[in-house]
Design an enzyme around this catalytic site. Sequence first.
Site, PDB file in Angstrom:
ATOM      1  N   TRP A 151       0.764  21.853 138.070  1.00  0.00           N
ATOM      2  CA  TRP A 151      -0.068  20.645 138.042  1.00  0.00           C
ATOM      3  C   TRP A 151       0.608  19.454 137.380  1.00  0.00           C
ATOM      4  O   TRP A 151       0.098  18.339 137.430  1.00  0.00           O
ATOM      5  CB  TRP A 151      -1.399  20.927 137.320  1.00  0.00           C
ATOM      6  CG  TRP A 151      -1.211  21.690 136.035  1.00  0.00           C
ATOM      7  CD1 TRP A 151      -1.393  23.031 135.874  1.00  0.00           C
ATOM      8  CD2 TRP A 151      -0.767  21.190 134.779  1.00  0.00           C
ATOM      9  NE1 TRP A 151      -1.091  23.395 134.587  1.00  0.00           N
ATOM     10  CE2 TRP A 151      -0.708  22.282 133.886  1.00  0.00           C
ATOM     11  CE3 TRP A 151      -0.424  19.927 134.297  1.00  0.00           C
ATOM     12  CZ2 TRP A 151      -0.305  22.150 132.558  1.00  0.00           C
ATOM     13  CZ3 TRP A 151      -0.013  19.783 132.985  1.00  0.00           C
ATOM     14  CH2 TRP A 151       0.035  20.899 132.129  1.00  0.00           C
ATOM     15  N   ASN A 152       1.732  19.676 136.687  1.00  0.00           N
ATOM     16  CA  ASN A 152       2.225  18.571 135.840  1.00  0.00           C
ATOM     17  C   ASN A 152       2.911  17.456 136.610  1.00  0.00           C
ATOM     18  O   ASN A 152       2.902  16.311 136.171  1.00  0.00           O
ATOM     19  CB  ASN A 152       3.108  19.107 134.715  1.00  0.00           C
ATOM     20  CG  ASN A 152       4.358  19.780 135.223  1.00  0.00           C
ATOM     21  OD1 ASN A 152       4.336  20.422 136.273  1.00  0.00           O
ATOM     22  ND2 ASN A 152       5.445  19.635 134.509  1.00  0.00           N
ATOM     23  N   GLY A 227       6.129  27.154 138.210  1.00  0.00           N
ATOM     24  CA  GLY A 227       4.980  27.467 137.360  1.00  0.00           C
ATOM     25  C   GLY A 227       5.394  28.337 136.201  1.00  0.00           C
ATOM     26  O   GLY A 227       6.545  28.290 135.754  1.00  0.00           O
ATOM     27  N   GLY A 228       4.463  29.157 135.730  1.00  0.00           N
ATOM     28  CA  GLY A 228       4.708  29.971 134.550  1.00  0.00           C
ATOM     29  C   GLY A 228       5.270  31.342 134.893  1.00  0.00           C
ATOM     30  O   GLY A 228       5.162  31.818 136.031  1.00  0.00           O
ATOM     31  N   GLU A 249      11.156  28.283 139.549  1.00  0.00           N
ATOM     32  CA  GLU A 249      11.400  27.192 138.586  1.00  0.00           C
ATOM     33  C   GLU A 249      10.355  27.335 137.493  1.00  0.00           C
ATOM     34  O   GLU A 249       9.182  27.019 137.702  1.00  0.00           O
ATOM     35  CB  GLU A 249      11.259  25.825 139.280  1.00  0.00           C
ATOM     36  CG  GLU A 249      12.322  25.529 140.321  1.00  0.00           C
ATOM     37  CD  GLU A 249      13.678  25.210 139.701  1.00  0.00           C
ATOM     38  OE1 GLU A 249      13.757  25.059 138.462  1.00  0.00           O
ATOM     39  OE2 GLU A 249      14.652  25.126 140.452  1.00  0.00           O
ATOM     40  N   LEU A 250      10.783  27.809 136.317  1.00  0.00           N
ATOM     41  CA  LEU A 250       9.800  28.202 135.303  1.00  0.00           C
ATOM     42  C   LEU A 250       9.919  27.343 134.038  1.00  0.00           C
ATOM     43  O   LEU A 250      10.392  26.219 134.097  1.00  0.00           O
ATOM     44  CB  LEU A 250       9.969  29.696 135.009  1.00  0.00           C
ATOM     45  CG  LEU A 250      10.027  30.580 136.273  1.00  0.00           C
ATOM     46  CD1 LEU A 250      10.288  32.030 135.911  1.00  0.00           C
ATOM     47  CD2 LEU A 250       8.763  30.453 137.098  1.00  0.00           C
ATOM     48  N   CYS A 283       8.601  20.888 132.027  1.00  0.00           N
ATOM     49  CA  CYS A 283       9.373  22.117 131.846  1.00  0.00           C
ATOM     50  C   CYS A 283      10.635  21.851 131.029  1.00  0.00           C
ATOM     51  O   CYS A 283      11.121  22.717 130.331  1.00  0.00           O
ATOM     52  CB  CYS A 283       9.739  22.684 133.202  1.00  0.00           C
ATOM     53  SG  CYS A 283      10.485  21.471 134.298  1.00  0.00           S
ATOM     54  N   GLU A 384       7.038  28.656 124.763  1.00  0.00           N
ATOM     55  CA  GLU A 384       6.902  27.339 125.387  1.00  0.00           C
ATOM     56  C   GLU A 384       5.501  26.816 125.050  1.00  0.00           C
ATOM     57  O   GLU A 384       4.502  27.484 125.334  1.00  0.00           O
ATOM     58  CB  GLU A 384       7.052  27.462 126.907  1.00  0.00           C
ATOM     59  CG  GLU A 384       6.917  26.113 127.589  1.00  0.00           C
ATOM     60  CD  GLU A 384       6.893  26.195 129.111  1.00  0.00           C
ATOM     61  OE1 GLU A 384       6.229  27.089 129.654  1.00  0.00           O
ATOM     62  OE2 GLU A 384       7.554  25.357 129.746  1.00  0.00           O
ATOM     63  N   GLU A 461      17.239  23.526 142.868  1.00  0.00           N
ATOM     64  CA  GLU A 461      16.559  22.579 143.742  1.00  0.00           C
ATOM     65  C   GLU A 461      17.320  21.257 143.732  1.00  0.00           C
ATOM     66  O   GLU A 461      18.197  21.029 142.903  1.00  0.00           O
ATOM     67  CB  GLU A 461      15.114  22.369 143.264  1.00  0.00           C
ATOM     68  CG  GLU A 461      14.304  23.655 143.363  1.00  0.00           C
ATOM     69  CD  GLU A 461      12.810  23.468 143.280  1.00  0.00           C
ATOM     70  OE1 GLU A 461      12.355  22.711 142.403  1.00  0.00           O
ATOM     71  OE2 GLU A 461      12.095  24.089 144.092  1.00  0.00           O
TER      72      GLU A 461
END
Length: 492
Positions: A151-152, A227-228, A249-250, A283, A384, A461
Amino acid sequence: MMRQETMLIGGQWVSASDGGTLDSFDPFLQKVWATIPQATEDDVTSAIEASDAAFRGGWRQTPGRDRAVLLNRLADLMDQNADDLARIETTDNGKVIRETRAQVGFASRNYRYFAGLADKLQGETIPLDNGDLFDFTLVEPMGVAVLITAWNSPLTLLANKLAPALAAGNTVVIKPSEHASCSTLAFGRLVEQAGFPPGVVNIVTGDGRIGPALSTHPKIAKISFTGGIVTARKILTAAAERLVPVTTELGGKSPNIIFADADLKAAVIGAVAGIFGASGQTCIAGSRLLVERSVYDEVCAAVLEKVGTIRLGNPLDTATEMGPVANRAQFDRILGVIAAAKAEGAEVAIGGDAAMGEGLENGFFIQPTVIVNAGPDLSVLREEVFGPVLCILPFEDEAEAVRIANATDFGLAAGIWTNDIRRAHRMARAVESGVVWVNTYRASFVGAPFGGTKQSGVGRERAIQTLREYTKVKNVMIDLSEEERDPFAMKL
Ligand code: NAD
């Protein structure tokens, strides 16, 4: 007026087949401002089937030039609608408008970048020992790619996945976060306007209940997830059943490292913006600030002074530097982390609570928080936080800086502040992260590869190499000889 959103499946804008919806909150006003469909498993299946039909029905054979035209048109439409997209995203997730507006520009640049690559997916001819044989490779799209985002930064995270996926000739099913789906759905209208054939881009919305359907369907060829780590493990486990490749991508616990020889003024600004930009909900947040002992007191004092001036307020106001955190769950969780740190004896030098004051009454505001002299036992130094919490700790020398920097399960980003060019190179090699910044932090370019190592994820990415994650290589070997053959002799 409250928005009532629909999803894009096979070129149609539809509600959930059972009529289910979810509320989307404006975190500045703590008010429901939109409803989004809670897709059913059947809806997800329909989207995957539509995507597969579009892939087989022609998209995979589209000339790269035509895909490039569509991607460039999409980028133009994003630029023309940038203010609207940014306003929607800011209202949905609370990120300040000056950042969402810049991020829309970054996303459109991403589509242009990959448009330029869409007609350059070329294979190779391979010289062989045996002159009778001619060998070449074909670079082919994978098929249906499922793209799941957090969502960020919905539009930016999506562009990192969608631009290479479409450029390479894949079709997609997108699943934005249930906390901030509206900008992705508005973007879907632009995809349609740009002229992409129905079914090439599908968007389903809803929460984790549709996760299994998004990772187990036999027609899924690729998954890219931001995400997480807990969600990532579920997706990887499901994808393993069918050997579907997954890009992850965490999160991160990134070190920002200031040496005494650095331009300290610039380093302090970089350190503060590196964590408090986007209210710490990035992140790449530089959540651990490592400072060489000889300048430790000076840097701490300057950081605290700067943090004291951060302007909190309405995220739609261009003067605001820090908006609310994105939702109630975030708000409660971050305050919980701060409370736990205090209970463990953390020395909170500034902040440490919800933020009050004029204009902040209704929002999920948290004070920018700085913990000084953070000892290695503090759990906040390992977890985190994904919120506005900075830990500062001293180091004696380069070796200790490297040891502390790498003492984390994560490995997404690192910042190094020094004027010694040799040290900059040594440190860039020594830190265990996918991204290293020297004398800057959070700078981005779509051509520079982005991604993590260790528990921060697998895959890259943005850059040219990302195309590899959305293509497969097929080797073709042709026997050109005309003589009669021994059927059991192996040609080498
Ligand atoms: P999350 O893992 O809770 O959710 C991410 C997405 O996964 C959402 O769309 C969610 O609905 C979906 N989802 C939930 N359960 C699922 C399941 N079982 N199967 C499939 N999908 C499922 O993460 P979040 O709270 O939205 O985002 C915060 C995390 O994202 C942080 O850890 C942050 O560091 C990370 N992040 C990483 C990057 C990066 O590029 N490395 C960028 C932004 C955010």
